[in-house]
Design an enzyme around this catalytic site. Sequence first.
Site, mmCIF file in Angstrom:
data_model
loop_
_atom_site.group_PDB
_atom_site.id
_atom_site.type_symbol
_atom_site.label_atom_id
_atom_site.label_comp_id
_atom_site.label_asym_id
_atom_site.label_seq_id
_atom_site.Cartn_x
_atom_site.Cartn_y
_atom_site.Cartn_z
ATOM 1 N N GLU A 181 0.894 -1.106 -0.109
ATOM 2 C CA GLU A 181 0.027 0.030 -0.143
ATOM 3 C C GLU A 181 0.855 1.234 0.249
ATOM 4 O O GLU A 181 1.389 1.396 0.809
ATOM 5 C CB GLU A 181 -0.814 -0.041 1.064
ATOM 6 N N CYS B 133 -2.462 8.927 3.164
ATOM 7 C CA CYS B 133 -2.253 8.749 1.556
ATOM 8 C C CYS B 133 -3.646 8.691 0.838
ATOM 9 O O CYS B 133 -3.430 9.052 -0.337
ATOM 10 C CB CYS B 133 -1.761 7.252 1.243
#
Length: 481
Positions: free
Chosen positions: A254, A288
């Site tokens: 990720e 993010c």
Amino acid sequence: MTESFTGPSGLFIDGGFRRASDGAVFPVEDPATGKTIVDVANGSISDGLAAAEAAQKALKPWGALTPRQRAEVLRSAFEVLTAHREEIASLIVAENGKARADALAEADYAAEFFRWFSEEAVRLPGSLRESPTGNRRIMEISQPVGVVLAITPWNLPAAMITRKVAPALAAGCTVVVKPSNQTPLTALRIAELLTQAGVPNGALNIVPTRRDKEVVAALIDSSPVQMLSFTGSTQVGRQLLNQASGRVLNTGMELGGNAPFIIFEDADVDKAVEAAMTAKMRHNAEACTAANRFYVHDAIREEFTNKFVKAMEALRLGPGSDASTEVGPLASKAALEGLREAVASAIEAGAERATSTEVPAGPGYYFAPTVLTNVAPDADILNHELFGPVAPVVGFSDEDHVVTMANATDMGLGSYVFSADLARALRVAERVHAGMVGVNTGIFSDPAAPFGGVKQSGIGREGGHHGIHEFLETKYIAVQW
């Protein structure tokens, strides 16, 4: 060690806390003051390998439990973490700096992964069917990958651990966590609480270290680790993928994001501003998933920008521990300097600062919430994940053009689309290159939904039904009877 800190600060291996093998420590800093909270054990290669060996020893007995038995432990973990949410939030504030409201939201989000995966633990995939030729049965079963190395970031020091640990344990795996050296205290306390909840010795191990490269390399190259799960920057992710290729490890990545926030002319401007504030400023804008680039239709750009600027200027800066604080300090001095440089470069290139908020006097890594206008569509600031409270606004007038601009990045984690025309919103959601899209909402993260990106934003998915699959191997058995 400071007198005020009483939580665990040692390595957590095989169910107990210990010093580093060579006695080394490193300081953990409070971003609001720049002062050391406590010195934490600085794990060595031998410490990392000891943690992997403990995980390997615990693997067979943990995996031998029935799915229901593992599920009950995970459900207990949810309850224990929920009961200690205030304490967990205080640790997050202390070492990460975010506002307490955000820290409490993270503590709840982190606990929720254990409730979700306690329910998924009893639904592991498997099947039995007849082969097309009719001469055998095709049986598929799911088995745990094995020992997992989980490397987690500093921006959500609780949730980024539980999003990996909960499904790994549910699948029957055991875990070694290497938390960020900026935020190890939350990880260590969570490990202690999970032991209270019934996670057996060795099933979860925490190895804080500033010797990241050598410890991680040893764990990848010469240990029982069978899977690498990483959340962090794309640059580091590439390096880890290269290392993992030597042993062909299972990997989950990720990585970085560069989320566009697209607002069409028919959007409810007030609701769009409210969602933009959420998408941009949750978790101190250090996420993010944070909206990174704001593309606003020219017909409403002035109205949206004026209201957005007022909302950003109204935010209260201060220490995360202050109940009135809405924006805390950035997590580190390096983050502060990087954001200052990015904004200065953008202004030099022609952008204008529309906000006038000033940072509070005194210590701490504060950066004022900033809206940039007059940003060119090809401005360099749009090419980088800002990871801070800076919002560049770009105008557009054409759907195809804005989709092209939104996709003009090698990242593809999250995106946001606002429009009163649901058909158009969904059409654009399908066209943007991202693993997740928020339509008329500023939040899409959910333990029950798959989290992950496309392009250079990652490999695999965490959360949802997909999350446990990352930690399972499918075995095919051909059967005749």
